[in-house]
Every structure is written in structure tokens, then in C-alpha cells.
Motif scaffolding. Sequence first.
Motif, PDB file in Angstrom:
ATOM      1  N   PHE A 121       0.881  -1.335   0.070  1.00 28.52           N
ATOM      2  CA  PHE A 121       0.056   0.065   0.063  1.00 28.52           C
ATOM      3  C   PHE A 121       0.793   1.255  -0.162  1.00 28.52           C
ATOM      4  CE2 PHE A 121      -2.444   3.188   1.882  1.00 28.52           C
ATOM      5  CZ  PHE A 121      -3.681   3.135   1.293  1.00 28.52           C
ATOM      6  N   ILE A 122       1.795   1.171   0.799  1.00 31.05           N
ATOM      7  CA  ILE A 122       2.637   2.371   0.897  1.00 31.05           C
ATOM      8  C   ILE A 122       3.513   2.590  -0.221  1.00 31.05           C
ATOM      9  CG2 ILE A 122       4.892   3.511   2.256  1.00 31.05           C
ATOM     10  CD1 ILE A 122       3.662   1.958   4.615  1.00 31.05           C
ATOM     11  N   GLU A 123       4.048   1.480  -1.010  1.00 30.58           N
ATOM     12  CA  GLU A 123       4.620   1.879  -2.277  1.00 30.58           C
ATOM     13  C   GLU A 123       3.810   2.354  -3.269  1.00 30.58           C
ATOM     14  OE1 GLU A 123       6.887  -1.241  -5.687  1.00 30.58           O
ATOM     15  OE2 GLU A 123       5.898  -1.895  -3.829  1.00 30.58           O
ATOM     16  N   ALA A 124       2.455   1.776  -3.317  1.00 32.07           N
ATOM     17  CA  ALA A 124       1.615   2.464  -4.356  1.00 32.07           C
ATOM     18  C   ALA A 124       1.272   3.628  -3.934  1.00 32.07           C
ATOM     19  CB  ALA A 124       0.415   1.640  -4.267  1.00 32.07           C
ATOM     20  N   LEU A 125       1.221   4.142  -2.814  1.00 27.32           N
ATOM     21  CA  LEU A 125       0.907   5.686  -2.261  1.00 27.32           C
ATOM     22  C   LEU A 125       2.134   6.445  -2.705  1.00 27.32           C
ATOM     23  CD1 LEU A 125      -1.147   7.350  -0.953  1.00 27.32           C
ATOM     24  CD2 LEU A 125      -0.240   6.830   1.316  1.00 27.32           C
ATOM     25  N   ASN A 126       2.994   5.960  -2.433  1.00 21.75           N
ATOM     26  CA  ASN A 126       4.340   6.695  -2.783  1.00 21.75           C
ATOM     27  C   ASN A 126       4.462   7.377  -4.103  1.00 21.75           C
ATOM     28  OD1 ASN A 126       6.217   7.590  -0.918  1.00 21.75           O
ATOM     29  ND2 ASN A 126       6.689   5.744  -0.180  1.00 21.75           N
ATOM     30  N   LEU A 150       1.068   5.895   8.794  1.00 19.01           N
ATOM     31  CA  LEU A 150       1.179   6.187   7.424  1.00 19.01           C
ATOM     32  C   LEU A 150       1.840   7.422   7.097  1.00 19.01           C
ATOM     33  CD1 LEU A 150       0.652   5.167   4.658  1.00 19.01           C
ATOM     34  CD2 LEU A 150      -1.691   6.139   4.862  1.00 19.01           C
ATOM     35  N   ILE A 151       1.346   8.802   7.765  1.00 17.13           N
ATOM     36  CA  ILE A 151       1.928   9.955   7.243  1.00 17.13           C
ATOM     37  C   ILE A 151       3.374  10.125   7.698  1.00 17.13           C
ATOM     38  CG2 ILE A 151       1.820  12.369   7.632  1.00 17.13           C
ATOM     39  CD1 ILE A 151      -1.187  11.956   7.730  1.00 17.13           C
ATOM     40  N   GLN A 152       3.731   9.483   8.723  1.00 20.45           N
ATOM     41  CA  GLN A 152       5.115   9.500   9.325  1.00 20.45           C
ATOM     42  C   GLN A 152       6.086   8.419   8.307  1.00 20.45           C
ATOM     43  OE1 GLN A 152       4.343   7.743  13.280  1.00 20.45           O
ATOM     44  NE2 GLN A 152       4.701   9.804  14.116  1.00 20.45           N
ATOM     45  N   GLN A 153       5.342   7.871   7.606  1.00 20.08           N
ATOM     46  CA  GLN A 153       6.347   6.944   6.710  1.00 20.08           C
ATOM     47  C   GLN A 153       6.265   7.717   5.133  1.00 20.08           C
ATOM     48  OE1 GLN A 153       6.096   2.615   6.767  1.00 20.08           O
ATOM     49  NE2 GLN A 153       4.667   2.439   8.070  1.00 20.08           N
ATOM     50  N   VAL A 154       5.292   8.381   4.868  1.00 20.35           N
ATOM     51  CA  VAL A 154       5.228   9.194   3.541  1.00 20.35           C
ATOM     52  C   VAL A 154       5.136  10.995   4.075  1.00 20.35           C
ATOM     53  CG1 VAL A 154       4.636   7.414   1.988  1.00 20.35           C
ATOM     54  CG2 VAL A 154       2.631   8.647   3.594  1.00 20.35           C
ATOM     55  N   PRO A 155       6.068  11.390   4.565  1.00 26.07           N
ATOM     56  CA  PRO A 155       5.858  12.620   5.258  1.00 26.07           C
ATOM     57  C   PRO A 155       5.755  13.758   3.971  1.00 26.07           C
ATOM     58  CG  PRO A 155       7.960  11.950   5.252  1.00 26.07           C
ATOM     59  CD  PRO A 155       7.395  10.798   4.610  1.00 26.07           C
ATOM     60  N   ASP A 156       5.958  13.395   2.574  1.00 29.33           N
ATOM     61  CA  ASP A 156       5.596  14.429   1.852  1.00 29.33           C
ATOM     62  C   ASP A 156       4.158  14.561   1.080  1.00 29.33           C
ATOM     63  OD1 ASP A 156       8.369  15.580   2.250  1.00 29.33           O
ATOM     64  OD2 ASP A 156       8.903  14.144   0.657  1.00 29.33           O
ATOM     65  N   MET A 157       3.247  13.700   1.845  1.00 31.01           N
ATOM     66  CA  MET A 157       1.796  13.714   1.229  1.00 31.01           C
ATOM     67  C   MET A 157       1.405  15.074   1.250  1.00 31.01           C
ATOM     68  SD  MET A 157      -1.431  11.518   2.972  1.00 31.01           S
ATOM     69  CE  MET A 157      -0.641   9.752   3.102  1.00 31.01           C
ATOM     70  N   ARG A 158       0.608  15.133   0.115  1.00 30.04           N
ATOM     71  CA  ARG A 158      -0.277  16.072  -0.284  1.00 30.04           C
ATOM     72  C   ARG A 158      -1.619  15.758   0.243  1.00 30.04           C
ATOM     73  NH1 ARG A 158       0.270  21.018  -2.863  1.00 30.04           N
ATOM     74  NH2 ARG A 158      -1.526  22.122  -3.517  1.00 30.04           N
ATOM     75  N   GLY A 159      -2.172  15.889   1.514  1.00 30.20           N
ATOM     76  CA  GLY A 159      -3.397  15.243   1.897  1.00 30.20           C
ATOM     77  C   GLY A 159      -4.226  16.114   2.811  1.00 30.20           C
ATOM     78  N   VAL A 160      -5.596  15.541   2.612  1.00 33.62           N
ATOM     79  CA  VAL A 160      -6.460  16.357   3.557  1.00 33.62           C
ATOM     80  C   VAL A 160      -7.448  15.450   4.397  1.00 33.62           C
ATOM     81  CG1 VAL A 160      -8.214  16.576   1.739  1.00 33.62           C
ATOM     82  CG2 VAL A 160      -8.344  17.891   3.665  1.00 33.62           C
ATOM     83  N   VAL A 161      -7.485  15.716   5.894  1.00 32.68           N
ATOM     84  CA  VAL A 161      -8.268  14.794   6.727  1.00 32.68           C
ATOM     85  C   VAL A 161      -9.731  15.420   6.614  1.00 32.68           C
ATOM     86  CG1 VAL A 161      -8.602  13.917   9.108  1.00 32.68           C
ATOM     87  CG2 VAL A 161      -6.407  14.489   8.141  1.00 32.68           C
ATOM     88  N   ASP A 162     -10.389  14.345   5.801  1.00 35.55           N
ATOM     89  CA  ASP A 162     -11.883  14.903   6.105  1.00 35.55           C
ATOM     90  C   ASP A 162     -12.580  14.906   7.224  1.00 35.55           C
ATOM     91  OD1 ASP A 162     -11.624  14.646   3.056  1.00 35.55           O
ATOM     92  OD2 ASP A 162     -12.650  12.988   2.618  1.00 35.55           O
ATOM     93  N   HIS A 163     -13.633  15.882   7.305  1.00 38.71           N
ATOM     94  CA  HIS A 163     -14.508  15.886   8.411  1.00 38.71           C
ATOM     95  C   HIS A 163     -13.703  15.797  10.087  1.00 38.71           C
ATOM     96  CE1 HIS A 163     -16.818  14.767   5.238  1.00 38.71           C
ATOM     97  NE2 HIS A 163     -17.115  13.751   5.225  1.00 38.71           N
ATOM     98  N   LEU A 164     -12.438  16.619   9.878  1.00 44.30           N
ATOM     99  CA  LEU A 164     -11.799  16.752  11.121  1.00 44.30           C
ATOM    100  C   LEU A 164     -11.303  15.320  11.766  1.00 44.30           C
ATOM    101  CD1 LEU A 164     -14.365  19.096  11.557  1.00 44.30           C
ATOM    102  CD2 LEU A 164     -13.208  19.453  13.238  1.00 44.30           C
ATOM    103  N   GLY A 165     -11.294  14.554  11.086  1.00 42.46           N
ATOM    104  CA  GLY A 165     -11.066  12.850  11.474  1.00 42.46           C
ATOM    105  C   GLY A 165     -12.281  12.339  12.174  1.00 42.46           C
TER     106      GLY A 165
END
Length: 276
Positions: A121-126, A150-165
Motif C-alpha cells: 500500500f505504501i509503495e503504491a501511495l508513494n 502512515l503519514i510518518q512513513q510518507v511525510p511529503d503527502m499532499r493530503g486532507v483529513v476529511d470531517h476533522l477525522g
Amino acid sequence: MKVDAHQHYWRIERGDYGWITPELPVLYRDFLPSDLKPYLDAHQLDGTIAVQAAPTLEETDYLLSLADRDPSILGVVGWIDLFDPEHRRYYERFSKHPKFIGFRIMIQDMPDSSEILEPAFIEALNMYIQEEVPIDLLVRSHQLEHLLKLIQQVPDMRGVVDHLGKPPIRSGEMEPWESFMKEIARFPGIYCKLSGMVTEAEHRRWEQEDFTDYVHKAIALFGSERVMFGSDWPVCLLSAEYSQVVHVLEAALPKAWGEQERARLFGLNAVEFYRL
């Protein structure tokens, strides 16, 4: 530009939405751009981000077809399965559409959210992170620990947490939601959607003060430049009307906020994050 950064459309007869049943009569009907237009006009919103609500490729195609016909759909957040060896082929097909702006990972629906930490999963996400693809993250508060890892392993993610988590608004508890969100917010590429709150509260029995602490905390953690307004319409109708959702957020904003901060929340941040 004013933008609703999170809403959905669906046509029941398509059969994509197993979670929408006759037992949810408020949602068990079609919701299309013509249904939302009066609310966009009433709140002077220029357009929306249509987000997938079903884990099917066909639904993403359907949303893109709606976007072809309706200029109010500024972008579509679709779905791909990162565990599918063919995920790249599907992504490349979607990305040819000018209004395809990213995809959403539905961690919420995973029986075991630790699946997102599997090497495949992490490889695909990267692959997508290296291309700075915007990624929506649908997660419940009890899954935030795995999202943080997950974010710690892919720290450059351009992501948004929906609905305040999805914090436990019904109970009013802040922990461990606050602690995990604090760590997640340390990563500068991660944003937070101030959306979906009314459905995490007691449906139709909520009070304004149920939301204020969560909104203030999210803003304190992410700042005015990494938060977005989203109605989560029509799912919000389980607990509140569109105008009530807007009012809930506006009433919970810090009193010190001026026009600049509001402009970022209600549009500019979404425009920048999704590169509209």
C-alpha cells in the motif's frame, strides 16, 4: 472564489451505494446538481468539489460525466484501489479528464485500518505522493493512530483529513482525537476539512456549543491556511439542512478572524490544495 470543498451526488438506481438503504429515507433518493444549486446560490458559492461516496470506478466515471455537464462542479475527487495491481492504469485514465483532481482513501470502511501500513500500500501511495497528487483521507477518530503512522512513513503527502477525522462529538471527548490530530498537523502538506460535524453529533438534537471546541482546536492546529469548508451535503441532511451546516461553522469560528481568514476557509485553501 467561494467553494464548498466536500459534497456528493448520486443516483440510487446505479447501485453503487450499498450503504444507502430505504432505512435511511432522507438519503434514499437521487441527489443531483439541480438539487444543490439553490443552496449554492443562497450562500454565493461559486462551485463545489464532488467527492466519491462509493468504492467503485464506475461511480468516479459517473461523477466526471456530471462534471462535464455542470460548471458548478469545479473538481472531482474519485476512487482507486491501491491494493489493485492495475491502480495506475485506472488513475491515468481518470487523470485525462480536466476535472479529475485526486482520489480518496476510504480508511473508514477498512475492517482493520492497519492495512494502510502494508508495504504494498505504501509503495503504491508513494507513486502518487511523488507526483503531488491531492489525496482525501476518510478516517474515524479511532483510526487516527494508523493514519499518523502512515503519514510518518510518507511525510511529503499532499493530503486532507476529511470531517476533522470524525471526532467523538456526541460524547464531547477530546482525547485521543486531539493528540493524534496535533501530530498529524505537524506535517505541512496535510490539511483539514471542517466538514461532516453535524452527523457526528446527536442527529437533529445537537446544540451549537457541541462543535465550537473541535473547530477551535482544528484551526489552532492547522492554522487558517490549511482548513477548508465542506458541507458534506447531502449526508448532512441526516442531522441538519445545508444552511444550518454553514451557520454551525460560521458561529464556531474564532472571533478574531477577519475577511482574509474567512476567504481562505471558504475557498482559497481548496483552490490552492486541489490546484483548481
